[in-house]
Each structure stands twice: as C-alpha cells, then as structure tokens.
Design a protein around this motif. Structure first.
Motif, PDB file in Angstrom:
ATOM      1  N   THR A  80      46.156  41.456  39.874  1.00  0.00           N
ATOM      2  CA  THR A  80      45.714  40.326  39.457  1.00  0.00           C
ATOM      3  C   THR A  80      44.155  40.548  39.233  1.00  0.00           C
ATOM      4  O   THR A  80      43.436  41.021  40.081  1.00  0.00           O
ATOM      5  N   VAL A  81      43.394  39.773  38.395  1.00  0.00           N
ATOM      6  CA  VAL A  81      41.979  39.838  38.240  1.00  0.00           C
ATOM      7  C   VAL A  81      41.525  38.569  38.679  1.00  0.00           C
ATOM      8  O   VAL A  81      42.052  37.318  38.335  1.00  0.00           O
ATOM      9  N   THR A  82      40.438  38.621  39.683  1.00  0.00           N
ATOM     10  CA  THR A  82      40.103  37.347  40.372  1.00  0.00           C
ATOM     11  C   THR A  82      39.191  36.493  39.500  1.00  0.00           C
ATOM     12  O   THR A  82      38.308  37.319  38.806  1.00  0.00           O
ATOM     13  N   ASP A 146      35.271  45.101  42.189  1.00  0.00           N
ATOM     14  CA  ASP A 146      35.467  45.020  40.702  1.00  0.00           C
ATOM     15  C   ASP A 146      36.574  43.976  40.506  1.00  0.00           C
ATOM     16  O   ASP A 146      37.671  44.253  39.671  1.00  0.00           O
ATOM     17  N   HIS A 147      36.376  42.704  40.812  1.00  0.00           N
ATOM     18  CA  HIS A 147      37.397  41.534  40.501  1.00  0.00           C
ATOM     19  C   HIS A 147      38.749  41.870  40.917  1.00  0.00           C
ATOM     20  O   HIS A 147      39.914  41.116  40.408  1.00  0.00           O
ATOM     21  N   HIS A 148      38.977  42.755  41.884  1.00  0.00           N
ATOM     22  CA  HIS A 148      40.339  42.950  42.448  1.00  0.00           C
ATOM     23  C   HIS A 148      40.322  42.927  44.025  1.00  0.00           C
ATOM     24  O   HIS A 148      39.176  43.186  44.714  1.00  0.00           O
TER      25      HIS A 148
END
Ligand code: ADP
Ligand code: MG
Length: 329
Positions: A80-82, A146-148
C-alpha cells in the motif's frame, strides 16, 4: 439619540460580519473512532458535512477497525502507498519514541492485542506470550521509505491509537480555519484544540477530570479548569480503560520495554503542546514513564504538563515548571 444609534451599530457589527454574513453558534457532536466528538464553533453556516468528510478521510488512513485503511493494510502486509495523515502520524510517533527513549512506541500493537485492548480479543496471558509479543516490538524496526512502510519482520504491527485522536483534532481545527472560523473548540474523546472565545470576552474553559475509576465514562467531577484562547491539550489516564485479572488491575497503557501494562501512581497526564497530536503522544508517553521521568521528557519537548498522582488515599497534582494554565503550582 446618538448613543443608542452607536450601540445599535456596534451590536449589528457583532452579529453581522463586514462581509455581510451572519454568524451562528454551531455544535456538532456524535461518535467517531470508538469515542465521542463535540465541536463548537462560530460560523456563517453549519460545517458538519465538511467535518464528517474529514473524519472519513482520516478513518480510511488510520483506523485500525477499518480493514480497508492504510494502517490495516500495513499491518496485514498488503502492498500500500501511505497517505499524508499516515506519514504525519508516523513521523510524529518516531519523534516521541525518541523523546521518551522508547516508552512510546507505535509497534506496541502485538502487546496491546495480547492484553486485550486492541482489535483482537483478549487471550490468556502468560509470560511466554508476553516475551514472544515483545520480540516483535521496536520503533527502530519500521521505516517509511518512498511512501511505503518497511518492516524488518512481517509480524510487526502498528497501533496509532495514542496519537490519532489528537491528530484528528488538529485536522478538524484546520478544516474550520480553512472556512475562516476563528472561534472553535474541538473535543475528540477528551483531546482538545481550542481557539478564540466561546462568547465575546470569554475564553474557552476546559475541565481536567478527577481520575476516579470510571469504566462507564460518566464521571464528570473536575480537578481543575483551564481557560484559554489558543490551546492544544490532551489527557491520558488509566481510570477509564482497564480491567481486573484476578486482583491485578490491567490498564491500557503498555510499557513496551517490559511488555506489561504500567502500574504507576500517575493516574492521569494532561499535556499542552504545539499540536494536539504531539500533546496526545506525550500524554501517553507520560503514563508509561511515570511522573518523574515524564517531567524530564516534557521539559525536553518544550511542552507543559499537569499530572495527577495518587498518594495513599489522596490525589496530588504535579505540574511542569512552566505550567501557567491553572492556579495550581
Ligand atoms: P486515552 O486518551 O484513551 O487515555 P491514549 O492516548 O493514552 O488513550 O492511548 C492509549 C492507547 O495507545 C492504548 O489503548 C493502546 O492502543 C496504545 N498504547 C498503549 N501503550 C502504548 C505505548 N507504550 N506507546 C504507544 N501506544 C500505546
Ligand atoms: Mg495519547
């Protein structure tokens, strides 16, 4: 009668803004994130729909009870992307973990579940189960890249409960400000952001509850009252969310370093900080540390604190040196 005319003009100016919009007192309240919300503000129109939409966005990011939320996906190792709320929560949690030397830790979820306060049902707790849950705890073992979220063990899980209510108060306050609202009081489960005045010349008044055992959440006896025109304040206590295991009282604040619920004379911790999210995290961290170590952390964080400790059969108030919000010293 020029005096009377002037008075009428002043009264009209108070009720009508120069833009011509009439201001009203609004009070939106209801249930959210397993607790209550109560939001009062002075505005030209009711902003309840905007508030509910913000709650919904927040829930989809940080609710552990919503299986589709970002935090649930992270806990279940779904790729999932945060989002911005998650990332803000994560960075703040890491900051307070450092400030509290690990007393505050969002990876505490396996222990919270084991002790019966999480999203799973209570298990029979043994020292062995505590040890195995404890082996999965450690804020340094998760990273945001990186948003993970990268975990160094897939069984590691996050629990944002100790920051989320405060963060949601900040979010709702921002929604109100975006609409030009200057006078508001946002209360989500006892965490509060207040700004401006409740009526002309009157600051907002926020009670600090006397910590007496109160599983039903109906005690409204106040230890003190804080009056302010600009404040972010959060209270953590072990007098509402606990249970008895034989004669042992089990509170919902867990010391990640021992794996056990804390047992201190500190009954409630009220913290004032720059944001309600930080106040919330510092209040929970204070409950883990106990009054003395918590005061050191509060000073380091540049925050203010009001603690209620039990002393035999009585209660004692201990405040940080810079506490100037009630007459207590
Ligand atoms: P309250 O405002 O209801 O007193 P808190 O803000 O103190 O609640 O948050 C308590 C919740 O935080 C617990 O129910 C648990 O989910 C989580 N928690 C418990 N111990 C810790 C800890 N050491 N660090 C971070 N979160 C914790
Ligand atoms: Mg908290």
């Amino acid at each position: 009668m020029p005096g009377l005319t002037l008075l009428v003009v002043i009264l009209l100016l108070l009720v009508f803004r120069p833009g011509g919009k009439e201001l009203h007192d609004y009070h939106n309240q209801g249930k959210v994130f397993g607790t209550y919300y109560s939001i009062r503000y002075l505005a030209p129109q009711d902003l309840e729909q905007d508030i509910l939409q913000a709650f919904d966005r927040f829930d989809r990011s940080l609710s552990m009870f919503n299986p589709e939320s970002v935090i649930s996906a992270v806990n279940q190792n779904r790729d999932t992307v945060t989002d911005a709320y998650f990332e803000q929560m994560f960075r703040e949690a890491m900051h307070v973990s450092q400030l509290s030397h690990g007393a505050f830790d969002i990876t505490v979820a396996p222990l919270v579940n084991l002790w019966g306060f999480g999203f799973k049902h209570r298990e029979d707790v043994t020292d062995q189960k505590v040890d195995s849950a404890r082996s999965l705890i450690g804020y340094r073992r998760v990273q945001l890249i990186d948003h993970h979220v990268r975990k160094d063990d897939p069984r590691i899980m996050l629990d944002a409960s100790a920051v989320a209510k405060g963060q949601a108060c900040d979010v709702i306050a921002a929604v109100l400000r975006e609409h030009g609202v200057e006078h508001y009081l946002v209360d989500i489960g006892g965490e509060v952001v207040a700004h401006g005045e409740r009526s002309p010349g009157e600051p907002w008044r926020i009670g600090i509850t006397t910590p007496t055992d109160d599983l039903t959440g109906t005690n409204d006896q106040l230890q003190d009252i804080v009056a302010s025109r600009d404040i972010c304040m959060a209270t953590s206590g072990n007098y509402r969310n606990f249970y008895y295991d034989g004669s042992q009282r089990r509170s919902h604040t867990i010391d990640p370093r021992t794996g056990y619920p804390v047992q201190h004379t500190l009954l409630s911790a009220t913290v004032v900080a720059e944001t309600c999210m930080r106040a919330d995290a510092l209040a929970t961290a204070s409950m883990v540390l106990g009054a003395d170590s918590a005061l050191v952390m509060i000073n380091e964080a540049g925050a203010k604190a009001y603690f209620i400790v039990s002393e035999g059969d009585t209660l004692r108030v201990i405040t940080s040196k810079n506490w100037d919000l009630t007459s207590q010293k």
